[in-house]
Write an enzyme that holds these catalytic residues in place. Structure first.
Site, PDB file in Angstrom:
ATOM      1  N   ALA A   1     -53.073  30.517  15.587  1.00  0.00           N
ATOM      2  CA  ALA A   1     -52.168  30.673  14.445  1.00  0.00           C
ATOM      3  C   ALA A   1     -51.341  31.940  14.612  1.00  0.00           C
ATOM      4  CB  ALA A   1     -52.977  30.732  13.158  1.00  0.00           C
TER       5      ALA A   1
ATOM      6  N   ALA B   1       0.827  -1.219   0.000  1.00  0.00           N
ATOM      7  CA  ALA B   1       0.000   0.000   0.000  1.00  0.00           C
ATOM      8  C   ALA B   1       0.856   1.261   0.000  1.00  0.00           C
ATOM      9  CB  ALA B   1      -0.919  -0.012   1.224  1.00  0.00           C
TER      10      ALA B   1
ATOM     11  N   GLY C   1       9.206   0.118  -6.229  1.00  0.00           N
ATOM     12  CA  GLY C   1       8.565  -1.034  -6.866  1.00  0.00           C
ATOM     13  C   GLY C   1       8.082  -2.067  -5.861  1.00  0.00           C
TER      14      GLY C   1
ATOM     15  N   TYR D   1     -39.862  23.477  11.321  1.00  0.00           N
ATOM     16  CA  TYR D   1     -38.628  22.987  11.939  1.00  0.00           C
ATOM     17  C   TYR D   1     -38.950  22.542  13.362  1.00  0.00           C
ATOM     18  CZ  TYR D   1     -34.278  22.697  14.424  1.00  0.00           C
ATOM     19  OH  TYR D   1     -33.253  22.235  15.212  1.00  0.00           O
TER      20      TYR D   1
ATOM     21  N   LYS E   1      -3.865   6.216  -3.278  1.00  0.00           N
ATOM     22  CA  LYS E   1      -4.812   5.345  -4.002  1.00  0.00           C
ATOM     23  C   LYS E   1      -5.587   4.409  -3.082  1.00  0.00           C
ATOM     24  CE  LYS E   1      -3.128   2.107  -6.785  1.00  0.00           C
ATOM     25  NZ  LYS E   1      -2.646   1.519  -8.047  1.00  0.00           N
TER      26      LYS E   1
ATOM     27  N   ARG F   1      -1.757   7.212 -11.520  1.00  0.00           N
ATOM     28  CA  ARG F   1      -2.810   7.199 -12.539  1.00  0.00           C
ATOM     29  C   ARG F   1      -4.192   7.587 -11.984  1.00  0.00           C
ATOM     30  NH1 ARG F   1      -0.912   1.288 -14.390  1.00  0.00           N
ATOM     31  NH2 ARG F   1      -0.057   1.393 -12.278  1.00  0.00           N
TER      32      ARG F   1
ATOM     33  N   ALA G   1     -49.006  24.190   9.707  1.00  0.00           N
ATOM     34  CA  ALA G   1     -48.007  24.598   8.715  1.00  0.00           C
ATOM     35  C   ALA G   1     -47.133  25.733   9.237  1.00  0.00           C
ATOM     36  CB  ALA G   1     -48.704  25.033   7.439  1.00  0.00           C
TER      37      ALA G   1
ATOM     38  N   GLN H   1       8.072   1.922   3.472  1.00  0.00           N
ATOM     39  CA  GLN H   1       8.944   1.769   2.295  1.00  0.00           C
ATOM     40  C   GLN H   1       9.259   3.160   1.754  1.00  0.00           C
ATOM     41  OE1 GLN H   1       6.999   0.352  -1.211  1.00  0.00           O
ATOM     42  NE2 GLN H   1       8.914   0.025  -2.335  1.00  0.00           N
TER      43      GLN H   1
ATOM     44  N   GLU I   1       5.677  -7.432 -17.457  1.00  0.00           N
ATOM     45  CA  GLU I   1       4.784  -6.301 -17.226  1.00  0.00           C
ATOM     46  C   GLU I   1       4.327  -5.710 -18.559  1.00  0.00           C
ATOM     47  OE1 GLU I   1       3.455  -5.252 -14.229  1.00  0.00           O
ATOM     48  OE2 GLU I   1       4.342  -7.204 -13.806  1.00  0.00           O
TER      49      GLU I   1
HETATM   50  C1  UD1 Z   1       0.974  -4.977 -10.494  1.00  0.00           C
HETATM   51  C2  UD1 Z   1       1.822  -6.153 -10.995  1.00  0.00           C
HETATM   52  C3  UD1 Z   1       1.169  -6.726 -12.250  1.00  0.00           C
HETATM   53  C4  UD1 Z   1      -0.245  -7.152 -11.946  1.00  0.00           C
HETATM   54  C5  UD1 Z   1      -1.063  -6.029 -11.325  1.00  0.00           C
HETATM   55  C6  UD1 Z   1      -2.362  -6.570 -10.783  1.00  0.00           C
HETATM   56  C7  UD1 Z   1       4.143  -5.651 -10.381  1.00  0.00           C
HETATM   57  C8  UD1 Z   1       5.470  -5.236 -10.879  1.00  0.00           C
HETATM   58  N1  UD1 Z   1       3.158  -5.700 -11.285  1.00  0.00           N
HETATM   59  O1  UD1 Z   1       0.990  -3.987 -11.485  1.00  0.00           O
HETATM   60  O2  UD1 Z   1       1.914  -7.839 -12.725  1.00  0.00           O
HETATM   61  O3  UD1 Z   1      -0.871  -7.628 -13.127  1.00  0.00           O
HETATM   62  O4  UD1 Z   1      -0.351  -5.434 -10.210  1.00  0.00           O
HETATM   63  O5  UD1 Z   1      -3.226  -5.567 -10.328  1.00  0.00           O
HETATM   64  O6  UD1 Z   1       4.000  -5.954  -9.210  1.00  0.00           O
HETATM   65  N2  UD1 Z   1       3.295  -0.543  -4.302  1.00  0.00           N
HETATM   66  C9  UD1 Z   1       4.108  -0.459  -3.197  1.00  0.00           C
HETATM   67  N3  UD1 Z   1       5.387   0.022  -3.359  1.00  0.00           N
HETATM   68  C10 UD1 Z   1       5.874   0.370  -4.567  1.00  0.00           C
HETATM   69  C11 UD1 Z   1       5.039   0.269  -5.697  1.00  0.00           C
HETATM   70  C12 UD1 Z   1       3.753  -0.207  -5.531  1.00  0.00           C
HETATM   71  O7  UD1 Z   1       3.695  -0.775  -2.086  1.00  0.00           O
HETATM   72  O8  UD1 Z   1       7.033   0.784  -4.614  1.00  0.00           O
HETATM   73  C13 UD1 Z   1       1.902  -1.029  -4.128  1.00  0.00           C
HETATM   74  C14 UD1 Z   1       0.844  -0.083  -4.673  1.00  0.00           C
HETATM   75  O9  UD1 Z   1       0.442   0.819  -3.654  1.00  0.00           O
HETATM   76  C15 UD1 Z   1      -0.272  -1.018  -5.101  1.00  0.00           C
HETATM   77  C16 UD1 Z   1       0.444  -2.326  -5.423  1.00  0.00           C
HETATM   78  O10 UD1 Z   1       1.740  -2.234  -4.844  1.00  0.00           O
HETATM   79  O11 UD1 Z   1      -1.196  -1.241  -4.066  1.00  0.00           O
HETATM   80  C17 UD1 Z   1       0.579  -2.569  -6.935  1.00  0.00           C
HETATM   81  O12 UD1 Z   1       1.264  -1.485  -7.530  1.00  0.00           O
HETATM   82  P1  UD1 Z   1       0.820  -0.877  -8.934  1.00  0.00           P
HETATM   83  O13 UD1 Z   1       1.738   0.235  -9.249  1.00  0.00           O
HETATM   84  O14 UD1 Z   1      -0.625  -0.630  -8.951  1.00  0.00           O
HETATM   85  O15 UD1 Z   1       1.165  -2.112  -9.894  1.00  0.00           O
HETATM   86  P2  UD1 Z   1       0.449  -2.486 -11.257  1.00  0.00           P
HETATM   87  O16 UD1 Z   1       1.023  -1.661 -12.340  1.00  0.00           O
HETATM   88  O17 UD1 Z   1      -0.998  -2.497 -11.101  1.00  0.00           O
HETATM   89 MG    MG Z   2      -2.215  -1.762  -9.663  1.00  0.00          MG
END
Ligand code: UD1
Ligand code: MG
Length: 449
Positions: free
Chosen positions: A418, A8, A78, A361, A21, A14, A375, A73, A154
Site C-alpha cells: 500500500a 432550408a 419567402g 484512475y 433553425k 422565432r 482503493a 436563395q 396564412e
Molecule cells: C409554412 C407555410 C404554412 C404551413 C407551415 C407548415 C408558407 C408561406 N407557409 O409556414 O402554410 O402551414 O409552413 O409548417 O409557405 N424558407 C426558405 N426561404 C424563405 C423562407 C422560408 O427556404 O425565404 C424555409 C424555412 O427555412 C423553413 C420553411 O421554408 O424550413 C418554412 O418556412 P417558415 O417560415 O417556417 O414557414 P411557416 O410560417 O411555418
Molecule cells: Mg415553419
C-alpha cells in the site's frame, strides 16, 4: 422522374437562436438531416436543398451525395421565392417536384409515398398534405371547393372567420414541375408578411388536391423551441413504446432518453434519469440507472450500471459498474468484473473477475484476470508529452494508494505494498514495495512554543 426540394433557407427568427433553425437537433439528428433521411427512402433522382441564411453552416451539415445539390436563395423573400430561384437555376422541369419544408422533420416516407400515389393517380398540378389541428395557430389554413383546394390563407393574413378553420397545410407538396414553372413567377407578395408564398400556387394552378391525414405527430412544424421540444417528445415516446413492447421496463419514462439506433434486450430495467445515446447495444437482464449516461457502447447480459457514464466502450456480461464510475472511450471490461465508486477507466482492458472498487484512475492499462486493484490506485500514464502503458498480470493484488509510473510491466500474482510508487517492472509472484519504513519515536511530545 422525381425531384425533391427541401426548403432550408429561412432564418428561423422565432427560434431566437444564432444557429440556423434546420440545424437544431431532435434526438441527436438535425431537422434537415431528418427530412433528407425521409426523402432519400423514396429514391428520388435528384434532391435540391435551398439554403440562404448562414448557408455555409447549413451546407457543411449536408451529407456528401452526388444526387444532392445546394441552391442558394439570397435574400430570403419567402417559400415561393425559394422555388422561383430553384426553377431559374435548374433548367429541366421534368416530372414531379416534391417540396418539403425543412422544419417539418418527422414526416414519414410512408406518408410521402401516399402523397405521390394520389398525385400520380389523379394527374394533379399540385397535391399537398393537410390535417385538422385542434390548435391550428401559426399554420396556413386550407380552404376547399368541392374536391379541389381553392386557397391557402396564412395565419397572419386570416380574418377572424378564416382563423376558425382547423384544416392546415402541413408544408409537404407534390407539384407537376412543368406546370408549376409556368405560374411560379406570377406569385405576388401583397400579404401581411410581404413575402412570396409558395402556398399561393394552389390558387394559380388548376388541379390542386388535398390529402387529409390523421395527425399522429409527424406533421408537427417547428417554428419555436416549444415546438422543438414537442417534436422531441413525440420521437422519444415512439422509441420508448417500441422498447416497452419488446420487453423493456422504464421506471420513470419521462426522465429518460433513448437514441433511435439503440438496441435493448428483453427484461432490461431502465431506471430514472438514464440516457442511452448513439449506437449503444444493451443485452438482456440488465439494470441500467438511475442517473446513467451510456453512449456508443456495448453492454452484455446481466449487468448493473448505476449513476455512471460509459462512453465508446465494451462491457461484457455480469458486470457491476458504479455508483459514480466513468468508463471512457476504448475500454473493455470483461465478465464478472466490478468497477466501483469514483473510478475512472480510460483506454484500458480489464480481464475477467478483476476489481477496481474505489477512487482510482486506470488509463492505457491492461489488467489480468482476477486482479484486485486497491482503493486509490492511480496509473501515472502521462509524462507531460506522451502516454504510456501499465500492464498488470493476472491474480495480482494491488495495495491501496499504489501509483504506477508508466511504462510499467508487472508479472502475474504480483503484490504491491500500500502507498507504493512503482517505477520498475517486477516478475511473477513478487512483492513490489517502495515506501520509507515507519519510525516510531516513543515518549515523544510536541515542543511548546
Ligand atoms: C409554412 C407555410 C404554412 C404551413 C407551415 C407548415 C408558407 C408561406 N407557409 O409556414 O402554410 O402551414 O409552413 O409548417 O409557405 N424558407 C426558405 N426561404 C424563405 C423562407 C422560408 O427556404 O425565404 C424555409 C424555412 O427555412 C423553413 C420553411 O421554408 O424550413 C418554412 O418556412 P417558415 O417560415 O417556417 O414557414 P411557416 O410560417 O411555418
Ligand atoms: Mg415553419
Amino acid at each position: 422522374m422525381l425531384s425533391v426540394a427541401i426548403l432550408a433557407a429561412g432564418k428561423g427568427t422565432r427560434m431566437e437562436s444564432s444557429l440556423p433553425k434546420v440545424l437544431h437537433k431532435i434526438s441527436g439528428k438535425s431537422l434537415l438531416q431528418r427530412v433528407i433521411n425521409s426523402c432519400v427512402q423514396l429514391k428520388p433522382d435528384q434532391i435540391f436543398i435551398i439554403t440562404g441564411h448562414k448557408s455555409k453552416e447549413v451546407e457543411k451539415s449536408i451529407p456528401n451525395d452526388k444526387k444532392i445539390h445546394v441552391v442558394i436563395q439570397e435574400p430570403q423573400s419567402g417559400t415561393g421565392h425559394a422555388i422561383q430561384i430553384l426553377c431559374r437555376e435548374v433548367k429541366k422541369h421534368e416530372g414531379t417536384l416534391l417540396v418539403l419544408n425543412g422544419d417539418v422533420p418527422l414526416i414519414r416516407p410512408k406518408t410521402l409515398k401516399r402523397l405521390l400515389c394520389l398525385h400520380d393517380s389523379k394527374n394533379a398540378d399540385v397535391s399537398l398534405i393537410t390535417t385538422k389541428k385542434k390548435n391550428p395557430h401559426g399554420y396556413g389554413r386550407v380552404f376547399l371547393k368541392g374536391d379541389f383546394i381553392e386557397k391557402i390563407v396564412e395565419d397572419k393574413d386570416c380574418n377572424d372567420l378564416e382563423r376558425e378553420n382547423p384544416l392546415i397545410n402541413a408544408g409537404v407538396y407534390c407539384f407537376n414541375w412543368d406546370n408549376l414553372s409556368e405560374i411560379i413567377n406570377n406569385l405576388q407578395s401583397n400579404n401581411n408578411q410581404k413575402e412570396i408564398y409558395l402556398t399561393d400556387t394552389v390558387s394559380l394552378l388548376k388541379n390542386s388536391l388535398s390529402l387529409e391525414i390523421e395527425d399522429s405527430g409527424e406533421l408537427q412544424g417547428i417554428n419555436n423551441r416549444i415546438q422543438l421540444s414537442e417534436c422531441e417528445e413525440i420521437i422519444q415516446n415512439s422509441i420508448k413504446e417500441k422498447h416497452m413492447l419488446n420487453g423493456v421496463t422504464f421506471i420513470n419514462k419521462a426522465s429518460c432518453s433513448i437514441s433511435e439506433e439503440a438496441e435493448i434486450g428483453k427484461d432490461v430495467i431502465i431506471e430514472a434519469n438514464t440516457h442511452i445515446r448513439g449506437s449503444t447495444k444493451i443485452d438482456s437482464h440488465c439494470i441500467i440507472g438511475p442517473n446513467t449516461f451510456i453512449e456508443n457502447s456495448k453492454v452484455g447480459l446481466h449487468c448493473e450500471i448505476s449513476n455512471s457514464t460509459v462512453n465508446a466502450s465494451q462491457i461484457l456480461d455480469n458486470i457491476k459498474i458504479g455508483p459514480y464510475s466513468h468508463i471512457r472511450p476504448n475500454s473493455k471490461i470483461s465478465s464478472y468484473s466490478k468497477i466501483g465508486n469514483f473510478v475512472e477507466i480510460k483506454n484500458s482492458q480489464l480481464d475477467e473477475e478483476s476489481k477496481v472498487n474505489h477512487l482510482s484512475y486506470i488509463g492505457d492499462s491492461i489488467i489480468g484476470r482476477s486482479t484486485n486493484v486497491g482503493a486509490g490506485t492511480i496509473t501515472a500514464n502521462f509524462d507531460g508529452q506522451k502516454k504510456y502503458q501499465t500492464k498488470i498480470g493476472k491474480n495480482s493484488s494491488i495495495g491501496a494508494n499504489t501509483v504506477f509510473v508508466a511504462p510499467i510491466n508487472l508479472g502475474e500474482s504480483v503484490t504491491t505494498g500500500a502507498g507504493s510508487v512503482i517505477t520498475k517492472d517486477s516478475k511473477n509472484n513478487s512483492l513490489a514495495i517502495s515506501r520509507t519504513k515507519q519510525v516510531n519515536i516513543e515518549n515523544w511530545k510536541r515542543k511548546k512554543s
